[in-house]
Design a protein around this motif. Structure first.
Motif, PDB file in Angstrom:
ATOM      1  N   ALA A 216      11.212 -19.243  24.836  1.00  0.00           N
ATOM      2  CA  ALA A 216      11.382 -20.140  23.583  1.00  0.00           C
ATOM      3  C   ALA A 216      12.301 -20.986  23.507  1.00  0.00           C
ATOM      4  CB  ALA A 216      11.249 -19.015  22.726  1.00  0.00           C
ATOM      5  N   PHE A 217      12.340 -22.043  22.661  1.00  0.00           N
ATOM      6  CA  PHE A 217      13.524 -22.832  22.187  1.00  0.00           C
ATOM      7  C   PHE A 217      13.248 -22.913  20.529  1.00  0.00           C
ATOM      8  CE2 PHE A 217      15.531 -26.444  20.898  1.00  0.00           C
ATOM      9  CZ  PHE A 217      16.711 -26.545  21.506  1.00  0.00           C
ATOM     10  N   HIS A 218      14.301 -22.558  19.896  1.00  0.00           N
ATOM     11  CA  HIS A 218      14.472 -22.424  18.415  1.00  0.00           C
ATOM     12  C   HIS A 218      15.703 -23.263  17.690  1.00  0.00           C
ATOM     13  CE1 HIS A 218      10.701 -20.277  18.425  1.00  0.00           C
ATOM     14  NE2 HIS A 218      11.229 -19.502  19.023  1.00  0.00           N
ATOM     15  N   GLY A 219      16.604 -23.874  18.623  1.00  0.00           N
ATOM     16  CA  GLY A 219      17.729 -24.375  18.296  1.00  0.00           C
ATOM     17  C   GLY A 219      18.924 -23.828  18.878  1.00  0.00           C
ATOM     18  N   ARG A 220      20.016 -24.567  18.347  1.00  0.00           N
ATOM     19  CA  ARG A 220      21.437 -24.281  18.956  1.00  0.00           C
ATOM     20  C   ARG A 220      22.404 -23.687  18.041  1.00  0.00           C
ATOM     21  NH1 ARG A 220      19.060 -28.811  21.916  1.00  0.00           N
ATOM     22  NH2 ARG A 220      19.224 -28.801  24.151  1.00  0.00           N
ATOM     23  N   THR A 221      22.029 -23.528  16.876  1.00  0.00           N
ATOM     24  CA  THR A 221      23.117 -22.699  15.887  1.00  0.00           C
ATOM     25  C   THR A 221      22.609 -21.280  16.266  1.00  0.00           C
ATOM     26  OG1 THR A 221      21.292 -22.726  14.282  1.00  0.00           O
ATOM     27  CG2 THR A 221      22.776 -24.391  14.022  1.00  0.00           C
ATOM     28  N   GLY A 290      11.157 -10.035  11.461  1.00  0.00           N
ATOM     29  CA  GLY A 290      10.377 -11.289  11.374  1.00  0.00           C
ATOM     30  C   GLY A 290      10.011 -11.466  12.817  1.00  0.00           C
ATOM     31  N   VAL A 291       9.290 -12.292  13.251  1.00  0.00           N
ATOM     32  CA  VAL A 291       8.940 -12.576  14.647  1.00  0.00           C
ATOM     33  C   VAL A 291       8.886 -14.111  14.434  1.00  0.00           C
ATOM     34  CG1 VAL A 291       7.361 -12.707  16.486  1.00  0.00           C
ATOM     35  CG2 VAL A 291       7.629 -10.394  15.192  1.00  0.00           C
ATOM     36  N   ILE A 292       9.724 -14.932  15.361  1.00  0.00           N
ATOM     37  CA  ILE A 292       9.599 -16.230  15.595  1.00  0.00           C
ATOM     38  C   ILE A 292       8.860 -16.595  16.839  1.00  0.00           C
ATOM     39  CG2 ILE A 292      11.754 -16.395  16.595  1.00  0.00           C
ATOM     40  CD1 ILE A 292      11.892 -19.326  14.968  1.00  0.00           C
ATOM     41  N   ILE A 293       7.761 -17.768  16.634  1.00  0.00           N
ATOM     42  CA  ILE A 293       7.215 -17.913  17.728  1.00  0.00           C
ATOM     43  C   ILE A 293       6.731 -19.744  17.580  1.00  0.00           C
ATOM     44  CG2 ILE A 293       4.813 -17.543  16.781  1.00  0.00           C
ATOM     45  CD1 ILE A 293       3.919 -16.453  19.674  1.00  0.00           C
ATOM     46  N   GLU A 294       6.891 -20.438  18.650  1.00  0.00           N
ATOM     47  CA  GLU A 294       6.311 -21.756  18.810  1.00  0.00           C
ATOM     48  C   GLU A 294       4.632 -21.694  18.818  1.00  0.00           C
ATOM     49  OE1 GLU A 294       9.154 -24.243  21.351  1.00  0.00           O
ATOM     50  OE2 GLU A 294       9.393 -21.869  21.724  1.00  0.00           O
ATOM     51  N   PRO A 295       3.714 -22.386  18.238  1.00  0.00           N
ATOM     52  CA  PRO A 295       2.322 -22.684  18.834  1.00  0.00           C
ATOM     53  C   PRO A 295       2.142 -23.059  20.184  1.00  0.00           C
ATOM     54  CG  PRO A 295       2.861 -24.112  17.011  1.00  0.00           C
ATOM     55  CD  PRO A 295       4.159 -23.489  17.309  1.00  0.00           C
ATOM     56  N   ILE A 296       2.913 -23.908  20.594  1.00  0.00           N
ATOM     57  CA  ILE A 296       3.065 -24.284  22.169  1.00  0.00           C
ATOM     58  C   ILE A 296       4.698 -24.437  22.394  1.00  0.00           C
ATOM     59  CG2 ILE A 296       2.702 -25.927  23.726  1.00  0.00           C
ATOM     60  CD1 ILE A 296       0.394 -27.316  21.695  1.00  0.00           C
ATOM     61  N   GLN A 297       4.802 -23.706  23.470  1.00  0.00           N
ATOM     62  CA  GLN A 297       6.497 -23.458  23.829  1.00  0.00           C
ATOM     63  C   GLN A 297       6.551 -24.752  24.320  1.00  0.00           C
ATOM     64  OE1 GLN A 297       6.802 -19.982  26.314  1.00  0.00           O
ATOM     65  NE2 GLN A 297       7.800 -18.954  24.552  1.00  0.00           N
ATOM     66  N   LEU A 324       5.928 -13.474   9.746  1.00  0.00           N
ATOM     67  CA  LEU A 324       5.518 -14.165  10.730  1.00  0.00           C
ATOM     68  C   LEU A 324       6.088 -15.622  10.454  1.00  0.00           C
ATOM     69  CD1 LEU A 324       4.092 -15.306  13.255  1.00  0.00           C
ATOM     70  CD2 LEU A 324       1.994 -15.428  12.138  1.00  0.00           C
ATOM     71  N   LEU A 325       6.990 -16.198  11.491  1.00  0.00           N
ATOM     72  CA  LEU A 325       7.548 -17.260  11.363  1.00  0.00           C
ATOM     73  C   LEU A 325       7.100 -18.278  12.306  1.00  0.00           C
ATOM     74  CD1 LEU A 325      11.357 -18.241  11.136  1.00  0.00           C
ATOM     75  CD2 LEU A 325       9.495 -20.026  12.168  1.00  0.00           C
ATOM     76  N   ILE A 326       6.372 -19.500  12.252  1.00  0.00           N
ATOM     77  CA  ILE A 326       5.773 -20.374  13.152  1.00  0.00           C
ATOM     78  C   ILE A 326       6.620 -21.562  13.188  1.00  0.00           C
ATOM     79  CG2 ILE A 326       3.760 -21.711  13.895  1.00  0.00           C
ATOM     80  CD1 ILE A 326       1.883 -19.338  13.194  1.00  0.00           C
ATOM     81  N   ASP A 327       7.269 -21.663  14.174  1.00  0.00           N
ATOM     82  CA  ASP A 327       8.235 -22.894  14.704  1.00  0.00           C
ATOM     83  C   ASP A 327       7.471 -24.074  14.687  1.00  0.00           C
ATOM     84  OD1 ASP A 327       9.671 -24.876  15.288  1.00  0.00           O
ATOM     85  OD2 ASP A 327      11.120 -23.383  16.517  1.00  0.00           O
ATOM     86  N   GLU A 328       7.066 -25.065  13.909  1.00  0.00           N
ATOM     87  CA  GLU A 328       6.357 -26.317  14.493  1.00  0.00           C
ATOM     88  C   GLU A 328       7.355 -27.562  14.291  1.00  0.00           C
ATOM     89  OE1 GLU A 328       2.763 -26.936  14.535  1.00  0.00           O
ATOM     90  OE2 GLU A 328       2.066 -25.225  13.155  1.00  0.00           O
ATOM     91  N   VAL A 329       8.538 -27.070  14.802  1.00  0.00           N
ATOM     92  CA  VAL A 329       9.475 -28.320  14.931  1.00  0.00           C
ATOM     93  C   VAL A 329       8.780 -29.432  15.907  1.00  0.00           C
ATOM     94  CG1 VAL A 329      11.782 -29.124  15.850  1.00  0.00           C
ATOM     95  CG2 VAL A 329      11.735 -26.952  13.947  1.00  0.00           C
ATOM     96  N   GLN A 330       8.333 -29.162  16.825  1.00  0.00           N
ATOM     97  CA  GLN A 330       7.888 -30.190  17.684  1.00  0.00           C
ATOM     98  C   GLN A 330       6.455 -30.415  17.679  1.00  0.00           C
ATOM     99  OE1 GLN A 330       8.394 -31.137  22.503  1.00  0.00           O
ATOM    100  NE2 GLN A 330      10.051 -30.510  21.502  1.00  0.00           N
ATOM    101  N   THR A 331       5.678 -29.355  17.210  1.00  0.00           N
ATOM    102  CA  THR A 331       4.106 -29.484  16.994  1.00  0.00           C
ATOM    103  C   THR A 331       3.838 -29.977  15.851  1.00  0.00           C
ATOM    104  OG1 THR A 331       4.174 -27.221  16.584  1.00  0.00           O
ATOM    105  CG2 THR A 331       3.556 -27.931  18.896  1.00  0.00           C
ATOM    106  N   GLY A 332       4.512 -30.016  14.717  1.00  0.00           N
ATOM    107  CA  GLY A 332       4.188 -30.296  13.477  1.00  0.00           C
ATOM    108  C   GLY A 332       4.042 -31.834  13.263  1.00  0.00           C
TER     109      GLY A 332
END
Length: 499
Positions: A216-221, A290-297, A324-332
């Motif tokens: 996964a990649f969700h950021g650098r903080t 909570g669970v964080i996941i990308e729809p496409i890694q 459920l947290l879906i991280d759509e930073v790149q796919t949104g």
């Protein structure tokens, strides 16, 4: 006397002109009238990076760590799907600033929005949105971020932020606050909680966790980095939370020839997730909130998972009382042919949180009403987003709707995927594992060295692409990408593979 033609320096001076009757037609004409036309194809004049880029690199590197810089761009000359560098090379950009340019470079609609005198004042007077929002802010949120063709289905609450990392970071806070409120059954804070939190001790600072996935990649903080597991260079030397990490499905391709194996992979990963919930609660005494996941890694290698996997994942999360947290930073923002990639999964209910940034121009997250904090200042910073970026996003979503760009993305994506599969059959010893949704596409080089060589040779032919994971080449074109652009990319790739 006003010049008829708009030299860039003259255009800049026009900005300072006094606006009469709320309009300055001269400035508008200068802003939109000097646009460069999109090149008909790549033009490579020098090696890349060229001499001017190398000179600027030396200058920048003397001021900061700049070794990630590939070349310096000339954004005044860049247009549409082409980025122009300072040495005059015009490159077909299928990477688009790491998936963050929805309409390409210098789109007239975005420049026109910036020419509006009302918008100029919004930009000039950037507010601290949490305490002094402008009079039009609620309406802008409703009419842009929460309009029916933009917001994720059934999510009616929004929190704006600056970037993808801080969106995930603050979404974690929303989840922890909600989870803690569930544990105390809505009771007010106790004196012990208030005092203990000030010295980072329980019960005021509870031991909760966020589950994430390998690759996964969700950021650098700091919190987001604890859930990031794609490259060691992101994480080395930085303290991290000991939070659970589950396996993300690793599929075999082509999918249609490996149905049984991939279904077994789904089952294996889901069983592991169930086990981690149990272990975190009973053994570690650090329950998963909570669970964080990308729809496409994305950064992890463009790893996909099936709709059935995401449906079962949501069931497990609900059963365990987590979010459920879906991280759509790149796919949104449309690159998969839908505004949000998770719309492909037919989830029985909306995710609890959907984070975004990149193509959406600003950061933030949509969430269910239950995750709205009951007290002020619990999720807060000075700016809480940026109204100037909402100006750009409004122009973007209007163009997406007007020009039916999501339909184009689906059509062009299907065309590109099919042509890549044809290339795979012809050059199976060099590339494999063609995959994608819309134009959010990737394929693997047979080795990491082969992947790196292909990207380098694409650049030499005037194609700006990107890599991810161990050996994947990824495409992240603008929503304005067409079959014509795809053919330029495919022809360049074919000539490289023939070598």
């Amino acid at each position: 006397m006003i010049a008829n033609k708009c030299h860039p320096r003259i255009a800049a001076r026009f900005l300072t002109r006094r606006i009469i009757d709320g309009r300055d037609a001269t400035w508008k004409r200068c802003l939109t009238g000097s646009l460069a036309e999109e090149p008909k194809g790549p033009v490579v004049k020098t090696e890349i990076p060229g001499p001017r880029s190398r000179h600027l690199f030396q200058e920048l590197n003397s001021l900061q760590q700049a070794s990630s810089v590939q070349f310096f761009a000339d954004y005044e000359k860049s247009a549409g799907n082409y980025i122009v560098d300072v040495d005059g090379n015009s490159l077909l950009d299928v990477y688009m600033q790491i998936s963050s340019m929805p309409l390409g470079y210098n789109h007239p609609a975005m420049l026109h929005a910036l020419a509006n005198p009302v918008n100029q004042k919004i930009i000039a007077n950037r507010p601290a949105l949490g305490v002094f929002p402008g009079k039009d802010w609620p309406g802008k949120l409703k009419n842009v971020l929460l309009r029916n063709d933009v917001a994720p289905p059934s999510l009616s609450h929004i929190t704006t932020m600056m970037c993808g990392s801080c969106s995930n970071e603050n979404a974690f806070k929303n989840i922890f606050i909600w989870y803690a409120d569930q544990q105390r059954h809505g009771a007010p804070f106790t004196k012990e909680e208030i005092e203990s939190c000030m010295i980072n001790q329980s019960p005021g600072s509870p031991k909760y966790s966020i589950m994430s996935f390998k690759g996964a990649f969700h950021g650098r903080t700091l919190g987001s980095l604890s859930t990031t597991h794609s490259k060691y260079i992101h994480k080395l030397d930085v303290p991290a939370f000991d939070w659970p990490i589950a396996s993300f499905p690793q599929y075999k391709y082509p999918l249609e020839e490996n149905v049984r194996e991939n279904q077994e992979e789904d089952k294996r990963c889901l069983a592991e997730i169930e086990e981690l919930f149990e272990k975190s609660r009973k053994e570690k005494k650090v329950p998963v909130a909570g669970v964080i996941i990308e729809p496409i890694q994305a950064e992890g290698g463009d790893n996909h998972a099936s709709p059935e996997f995401f449906q079962q994942l949501q069931r497990i999360i609900k059963k365990n009382g987590a979010a459920l947290l879906i991280d759509e930073v790149q796919t949104g923002g449309g690159p998969t042919g839908k505004m949000w990639c998770h719309e492909h999964f037919n989830l029985p209910s909306p995710p609890d949180v959907v984070t975004f940034s990149k193509k959406m121009q600003m950061g933030g997250y949509y969430h269910v009403p239950d995750l709205k904090p009951k007290q002020s200042y619990r999720v807060f910073n000075t700016w809480m987003g940026d109204p100037s970026k909402l100006i750009l996003l409004e122009a973007i979503v209007d163009i997406i709707a007007k020009e039916h760009l999501l339909d184009r993305v689906t059509k062009v994506g299907n065309y590109t995927l099919q042509e890549l599969r044809n290339l795979e059959k012809e050059f199976s010893t060099s590339i494999n594992s063609i995959r994608g949704r819309g134009t959010f596409i990737a394929f693997n080089g047979s080795t990491q060295e082969r992947r790196d060589d292909i990207i380098k040779k694409l650049l030499a032919k005037g194609i700006q692409a990107g890599g991810c994971g161990v050996n994947a080449i990824r495409m992240r074109p603008a929503l304005t990408f067409t079959e014509k652009h795809a053919d330029i990319f495919l022809d360049a790739l074919r000539s490289i593979l023939k070598q």
